[in-house]
Design a protein around this motif. Structure first.
Motif, short mmCIF file in Angstrom:
data_model
loop_
_atom_site.label_atom_id
_atom_site.label_comp_id
_atom_site.label_asym_id
_atom_site.label_seq_id
_atom_site.Cartn_x
_atom_site.Cartn_y
_atom_site.Cartn_z
N GLU A 128 -5.01 9.32 -11.21
CA GLU A 128 -4.69 9.76 -12.57
C GLU A 128 -5.66 10.81 -13.02
O GLU A 128 -6.84 10.68 -12.81
CB GLU A 128 -4.72 8.56 -13.52
CG GLU A 128 -3.36 7.98 -13.61
CD GLU A 128 -3.31 6.75 -14.49
OE1 GLU A 128 -4.34 6.34 -15.04
OE2 GLU A 128 -2.21 6.20 -14.61
N LEU B 126 0.84 -1.20 0.00
CA LEU B 126 0.00 0.00 0.00
C LEU B 126 0.87 1.24 0.00
O LEU B 126 1.85 1.32 0.74
CB LEU B 126 -0.93 0.02 1.21
CG LEU B 126 -1.95 -1.10 1.30
CD1 LEU B 126 -2.96 -0.81 2.42
CD2 LEU B 126 -2.70 -1.30 -0.01
N VAL B 127 0.51 2.18 -0.87
CA VAL B 127 1.27 3.42 -0.98
C VAL B 127 0.30 4.59 -0.94
O VAL B 127 -0.90 4.41 -1.17
CB VAL B 127 2.07 3.48 -2.30
CG1 VAL B 127 3.08 2.34 -2.37
CG2 VAL B 127 1.14 3.45 -3.50
N PRO B 128 0.80 5.80 -0.65
CA PRO B 128 -0.10 6.97 -0.67
C PRO B 128 -0.85 7.01 -1.99
O PRO B 128 -0.28 6.70 -3.05
CB PRO B 128 0.86 8.16 -0.55
CG PRO B 128 2.05 7.60 0.16
CD PRO B 128 2.17 6.18 -0.30
N ARG B 129 -2.09 7.37 -1.93
CA ARG B 129 -2.96 7.29 -3.10
C ARG B 129 -2.43 8.08 -4.29
O ARG B 129 -2.03 9.23 -4.17
CB ARG B 129 -4.34 7.84 -2.72
CG ARG B 129 -5.31 7.80 -3.85
CD ARG B 129 -6.71 7.89 -3.32
NE ARG B 129 -7.51 7.01 -4.13
CZ ARG B 129 -8.68 6.55 -3.77
NH1 ARG B 129 -9.17 6.85 -2.61
NH2 ARG B 129 -9.36 5.79 -4.57
N VAL B 130 -2.41 7.40 -5.45
CA VAL B 130 -2.08 8.11 -6.68
C VAL B 130 -3.33 8.15 -7.54
O VAL B 130 -3.99 7.14 -7.74
CB VAL B 130 -0.97 7.42 -7.50
CG1 VAL B 130 0.37 7.97 -7.13
CG2 VAL B 130 -1.02 5.93 -7.35
#
Lengths: 95, 480
Positions: free
Chosen positions: A95, A89-93
């Motif tokens: 588009e 899980l990573v900080p929301r990206v």
């Protein structure tokens, strides 16, 4: 060749590096010096010299197409800050 | 104003290797997240990528097939950008010296017109992972199983002038990579992906500014998206606006394209040679051996099918549209010993029922061998073509092989003349009036009237009487 503060800001942004306002001039000057060195080297006569893509004069070795890796997800994910359902899980990206 | 459309395609074909391009992790599709992402794929410090020999061989195979210059020396470069599904912060790709240089392919349009489309280059690179934007407590989930899967990026010249041409070209490349066995071509799973560079210009004028369309995961979407984008650009220019160079995402639900990245994030990839990888050198022997081992390509196969099997142009094109279909046909025809009959069944009954069941050829419940065996029973007169359809239905339902079904259901054709004659006599005796009419009828009307008797005999024999013998016997007896 000399870099402006705005060049340094752009390069820093592309590299996701944080350079504070106080540092900008110093970094611009350092980078400009490196470019000047390259410019100096540019004056060497390289007529008929083939450009190298790598400092070693060797050719890439190739691997056989075989699966040799085991699943080590648990090991790798033990050092990840956040995981869920096997995902990192990573900080929301968005588009 | 008359506008001309200019299209170039970038196709990403996942190469069908077992392991990744720079690591020994598996490339199998559909495994649990991150179970096939090793330390090289994760970009852990201190790891070293080592190039997969098979990926190189596959890329060269493609190059040879499109008559391209093969880069005897090619170099890997780092393409730098930040995105969570790219853990290293750069993608290993090729920039200045790609493995495949200029080549070309020929496309054929619906009206039979042929055009040559230039391929600028094809280079090797690694695929990225997948980001899942569903809600994980406001975070994004990342699956890196796909990271490091080998890709061949095939870049065309801006040679296409309509969406139809773009689709014909994409289909041609799709067919070719499958024939070469270097890509499974599965668009749903993302093994074969298309991006389109689209611009418009006044006829013959200088190139206009292009937009890059992404998310075109079927040929239908490719065509729709291009047409919609062309309309958008023309409307924009005619209203006094200007097209900006940008990446646009096709939304199939809304049937529109929309801007994906802001200009601020304009691509600035800062390519440079990857110091972890040495230049790749291909010796002439390797390229020659690949050339020698080149499988039969679609064009050659089509020609051979129409010449060796006496098939029509239409049949030959249909049957060579995919290598698996062509192989299936050849195998079945070999068993049956009748190419035309096999072609009709493969294109008709088989394709029809697979379509209806939503199955691909690979999942067909009836193998090529099994279909061939069934057709052999038509050829040797064991069953009629009509009964064969019943047998085929049963085979589809998994009731066994043709011989087994014919035996179990008692479908064997009656070829015993005596037995058929008995049925014919019964029918004639039961239909005295029709017999009388037939004999009094005009020569020209008789063939049509004969159909009635044939129908009755077939009905009586439950379709099992040999139709040819029935015909002959009826003619003989009616003219007596």
């Amino acid at each position: 060749m000399s870099l402006e503060r705005s060049d340094v800001e752009k390069i820093a942004h592309l590299a996701r590096l944080s350079v504070s306002n106080d540092e900008l001039d110093a970094v611009a000057s350092d980078l400009s010096n490196i470019l000047n060195l390259v410019e100096q080297m540019d004056q060497a006569d390289t007529e008929g010299v083939e450009p190298m893509a790598h400092p070693l004069h060797m050719v890439q070795r190739l691997r056989e197409d075989r699966v040799t890796e085991q699943d080590q997800r648990e090991l790798f994910q033990s050092i990840a800050p956040f995981t869920e359902d096997g995902l990192y899980l990573v900080p929301r990206v968005i588009e | 104003m008359q506008w001309e459309t200019v299209i170039g395609l970038e196709i990403h074909a996942q190469l069908a290797t077992k392991s990744k391009i720079f690591s020994g992790a598996s490339t199998a599709f559909g495994s649990a997240p991150n179970t096939q992402a090793c330390n090289v794929d994760l970009g852990m410090p201190g790891v070293l990528p080592v190039l997969n020999r098979e990926a190189v061989r596959m890329a060269v195979t493609f190059g040879v097939a499109i008559n391209a210059e093969i880069g005897e020396r090619s170099v890997f470069a780092r393409k730098n950008y930040f995105y969570p599904d790219l853990p290293k912060g750069y993608q290993i790709s090729q920039f200045e010296l790609p493995i495949v240089g200029k080549g070309e392919v020929e496309i054929e349009l619906d009206d039979g017109v042929r055009r040559t489309i230039g391929v600028t280059r094809a280079h090797l690179e690694e695929d990225a992972g997948k980001s899942l934007h569903e809600d994980f407590h406001g975070m994004t989930g990342v699956d890196l199983n796909r990271a490091g899967t080998p890709l061949l990026e095939i870049v065309s010249e801006p040679d296409m002038r309509s969406a139809k041409e773009a689709v014909a070209y994409a289909k041609k490349i799709h067919q070719l990579v499958q024939y070469l066995g270097i890509c499974d071509g599965n668009m749903q799973e993302g093994s074969f992906r298309c991006d389109a560079n689209v611009s418009v210009r006044p006829f013959g004028g200088p190139l206009g500014t292009r937009a890059e369309l992404k998310n075109l995961n079927s040929f239908r979407f490719l065509e729709r998206a291009i047409n919609i984008e062309v309309e958008r650009q023309i409307d924009l220019i005619e209203a006094g606006g200007e097209v900006v160079q940008e990446t646009r995402l096709y939304d199939a639900d809304k049937d529109e394209t929309r801007s994906m990245r802001s200009k601020e994030e304009a691509n600035d990839y800062r390519y440079f040679p990857d110091p972890d990888l040495l230049p790749v050198e291909l010796d002439a022997d390797l390229i020659e051996s690949i050339r020698a081992a080149m499988p039969e390509l679609p064009e050659a196969k089509r020609k051979r099918f129409s010449e060796a099997y006496g098939l029509s142009e239409y049949d030959a094109v249909f049957l060579t549209s995919g290598k698996d279909l062509a192989d299936y046909f050849e195998q079945a025809a070999k068993v049956a010993g009748d190419a035309k009959l096999t072609a009709n069944w493969v294109m008709g009954e088989l394709s029809g029922s697979l379509n209806k069941a939503g199955l691909g050829l690979a999942e067909s419940p009836v193998s090529a061998e099994a279909l061939g065996q069934m057709l052999l029973r038509i050829v040797d007169n064991t069953i009629s073509g009509k009964i064969a359809k019943q047998v085929f239905e049963a085979m589809l339902a998994g009731e066994g092989g043709a011989d087994q079904i014919i035996e179990a259901k008692g479908l064997k054709q009656i070829t015993d003349t005596g037995a058929i004659e008995r049925v014919v006599d019964e029918v004639l005796a039961a239909n005295v009036d029709q017999v009388e009419n037939y004999r009094n009828a005009d020569e020209k009307k008789r063939p049509k009237m004969l159909g009635f008797f044939v129908g009755q005999v077939m009905k009586q024999s439950k379709g099992k009487a040999n139709p040819q013998q029935v015909n002959e016997l009826l003619l003989k007896k009616l003219s007596a």
